[in-house]
Design an enzyme around this catalytic site. Structure first.
Site, short mmCIF file in Angstrom:
data_model
loop_
_atom_site.label_atom_id
_atom_site.label_comp_id
_atom_site.label_asym_id
_atom_site.label_seq_id
_atom_site.Cartn_x
_atom_site.Cartn_y
_atom_site.Cartn_z
N ASP A 1 1.93 6.04 -14.58
CA ASP A 1 1.41 4.82 -13.95
C ASP A 1 0.34 4.20 -14.84
O ASP A 1 0.32 3.01 -15.12
CB ASP A 1 0.73 5.13 -12.61
CG ASP A 1 1.49 6.16 -11.80
OD1 ASP A 1 2.71 6.20 -11.94
OD2 ASP A 1 0.84 6.92 -11.05
N ARG B 1 0.81 -1.21 0.00
CA ARG B 1 0.00 0.00 0.00
C ARG B 1 0.85 1.27 0.00
O ARG B 1 1.75 1.43 0.81
CB ARG B 1 -0.86 -0.03 1.27
CG ARG B 1 -1.86 1.06 1.34
CD ARG B 1 -2.50 1.05 2.72
NE ARG B 1 -3.31 2.22 2.86
CZ ARG B 1 -4.58 2.29 2.51
NH1 ARG B 1 -5.18 1.24 2.02
NH2 ARG B 1 -5.25 3.41 2.65
N SER C 1 -3.58 3.49 -8.85
CA SER C 1 -4.08 3.45 -10.23
C SER C 1 -4.30 2.03 -10.73
O SER C 1 -5.07 1.83 -11.67
CB SER C 1 -3.18 4.23 -11.18
OG SER C 1 -1.89 3.79 -11.06
N1 ADP Z 1 -3.60 -0.98 -1.23
C1 ADP Z 1 -4.61 -0.10 -1.23
N2 ADP Z 1 -5.83 -0.46 -0.82
C2 ADP Z 1 -6.83 0.41 -0.84
N3 ADP Z 1 -6.74 1.68 -1.25
C3 ADP Z 1 -5.56 2.09 -1.65
C4 ADP Z 1 -4.42 1.23 -1.68
N4 ADP Z 1 -3.38 1.93 -2.13
C5 ADP Z 1 -3.83 3.16 -2.39
N5 ADP Z 1 -5.14 3.28 -2.09
C6 ADP Z 1 -5.99 4.46 -2.24
O1 ADP Z 1 -5.36 5.35 -3.22
C7 ADP Z 1 -5.01 6.60 -2.62
C8 ADP Z 1 -3.70 7.12 -3.21
O2 ADP Z 1 -2.65 6.19 -2.97
P1 ADP Z 1 -1.16 6.51 -3.41
O3 ADP Z 1 -0.50 7.30 -2.35
O4 ADP Z 1 -1.17 7.07 -4.80
O5 ADP Z 1 -0.55 5.04 -3.41
P2 ADP Z 1 0.29 4.27 -4.52
O6 ADP Z 1 1.69 4.77 -4.39
O7 ADP Z 1 0.19 2.83 -4.14
O8 ADP Z 1 -0.33 4.56 -5.83
C9 ADP Z 1 -4.99 6.29 -1.12
O9 ADP Z 1 -5.21 7.45 -0.37
C10 ADP Z 1 -6.13 5.28 -0.98
O10 ADP Z 1 -7.39 5.93 -1.03
O1 LIG Z 2 6.73 10.59 -7.92
C1 LIG Z 2 6.62 9.72 -8.80
O2 LIG Z 2 7.61 9.24 -9.35
C2 LIG Z 2 5.22 9.26 -9.21
O3 LIG Z 2 4.32 9.46 -8.12
C3 LIG Z 2 2.99 9.00 -8.30
O4 LIG Z 2 2.97 7.59 -8.33
P1 LIG Z 2 2.79 6.70 -6.95
O5 LIG Z 2 2.89 5.26 -7.34
O6 LIG Z 2 1.42 7.03 -6.42
O7 LIG Z 2 3.87 7.12 -6.03
C4 LIG Z 2 2.42 9.63 -9.55
O8 LIG Z 2 1.13 9.13 -9.83
C5 LIG Z 2 3.33 9.45 -10.77
O9 LIG Z 2 2.82 10.10 -11.89
C6 LIG Z 2 4.73 9.99 -10.44
O10 LIG Z 2 5.61 9.83 -11.53
MG MG Z 3 -0.72 6.39 -6.65
#
Ligand code: ADP
Ligand SMILES: O=C(O)[C@H]1O[C@H](OP(=O)(O)O)[C@H](O)[C@@H](O)[C@@H]1O
Ligand code: MG
Length: 350
Positions: free
Chosen positions: A162, A110, A118
């Protein structure tokens, strides 16, 4: 059930948020699944652990909020439905009247910059394309932007790389130049042969960070025209351009230099406090054995490359174990586009 895999930003991230360029790959190591079932009412089903609303005690509740924040995936599923429906209405794409229930699961660590958010949105979007049978009506190059819009709807600062990696699969070079973005609403996306990649390693830790929060200060400075951020971001974007040549020529020494430079520039722009000491330590553990390393996304996981081969991989594995980090060999997902997806591409990209 639709599956959507995690992704690694190999070079150029986070310039995708700023009309830059990236090289990213979709990886088999982790994935999210979304299940759509026809039903009488439209139902979004909370995940038993990711959308926890029942706790053993108030301390459990506080602990959970401190570590993982307030949000789970339900809001992602809802925002995807909204964006999908709005787009179809705008475009005059007819949707039948049937209802459905949506549920999801994920093993993507997470909020570790592996694009767990995404992946959930992308899989949901794909379920909707199939349920309404409109895969041929929404061009493949438009989909990443719609998937991004679902997160924008929630106020999450994120970029396109992503979603492009997750829609297309495989290894991609992406150019988000302003001209193309303004004119077509998407960048130029080129699938590269995944066999060009050297063996890569994924290092990660249980250390969730909110990518929206990490990004917001730098984003604001960029919007304000801060010269340091604008020029550094251009430099980051150029790393992907140089990296494409390095990969095509299998010049892996160059690839290593570019990866390291990518993280060094991120560190200068975002600052150590925003990146977090554990995240920085993951990069440094790899560098101490001579591996090249950088964040896969906004923090939480690191992609490493060992230019000296298997003996260095052994050193890296030991160093990670000692530091309490998990390490895995990266497995790339092949291209995910099917015939209908390929035909859906506009003539500009076909
Ligand atoms: N493993 C997960 N399970 C449920 N919701 C998630 C999870 N990971 C992310 N989210 C949802 O997506 C939002 C954005 O997450 P983000 O910081 O972009 O994580 P990632 O780096 O995994 O994309 C979170 O605030 C939450 O609402
Ligand atoms: O900072 C980055 O490299 C990326 O951060 C986000 O991805 P995440 O997996 O949620 O950390 C963002 O959505 C990307 O576009 C950035 O490149
Ligand atoms: Mg994200």
């Amino acid at each position: 059930m639709i599956i959507s895999f995690a992704r690694i930003g190999l070079l150029g991230n986070p310039s995708d948020v700023y009309y830059g360029r990236t090289i990213s790959l979709n990886i088999q190591n982790f994935w999210a699944t979304v299940r759509l079932q026809p039903s009488s009412d439209l139902q979004i089903l909370p995940h038993p652990t990711h959308d926890l609303v029942q706790f053993t005690s108030i301390s459990h509740l506080v602990n959970r909020l401190e570590n993982e924040g307030y949000y789970g995936g339900v809001r992602l599923l809802m925002a995807t439905c909204k964006v999908f429906k709005t787009y179809c209405k705008e475009q005059g794409i007819h949707l039948h009247d049937g209802n459905f229930s949506l549920s999801y699961d994920t093993n993507i660590p997470r909020q570790t910059g592996l694009s767990g958010s995404s992946a959930i949105v992308c899989a949901t979007f794909s379920c909707l394309l199939d349920f309404y049978k409109v895969r041929d009506k929404i061009a493949v190059e438009i989909r990443p932007q719609l998937i991004l819009n679902a997160e924008k709807e929630l106020g999450i600062v994120a970029g396109l790389q992503d979603r492009v990696a997750q829609v297309y699969g495989g290894l991609l070079y992406m150019d988000f130049n302003k001209e193309s973005m303004d004119k077509y609403g998407h960048g130029d996306y080129t699938q590269l042969d995944t066999s060009l990649l050297p063996p890569l390693y994924l290092i990660y830790a249980e250390n969730p960070s909110d990518s929206g929060k990490v990004h917001s200060a730098v984003r604001q400075r960029w919007l304000d025209g801060d010269e340091f951020i604008v020029s550094s971001m251009e430099e980051v974007a150029n790393l992907a351009l140089e990296g494409k040549t390095a990969l095509l020529e299998k010049d892996y020494a160059k690839l290593a230099t570019l990866m390291n430079r990518n993280f060094d520039l991120r560190r200068r722009m975002f600052g150590d406090a925003a990146l977090g000491s554990l995240n920085i330590e993951m990069v440094e553990v790899a560098r101490r054995v001579g591996a090249a390393s950088k964040f896969t996304g906004s923090g939480g996981a690191v992609v490493a490359f060992c230019p000296d081969g298997p003996s260095q991989v052994e050193l890296l594995t030991d160093a990670c174990k000692k530091a309490g980090f998990s390490i895995l060999p990266v497995k790339v997902v092949p291209s995910l586009l099917n015939e209908i997806d390929i035909r859906s591409q506009s003539s500009k990209n076909a």
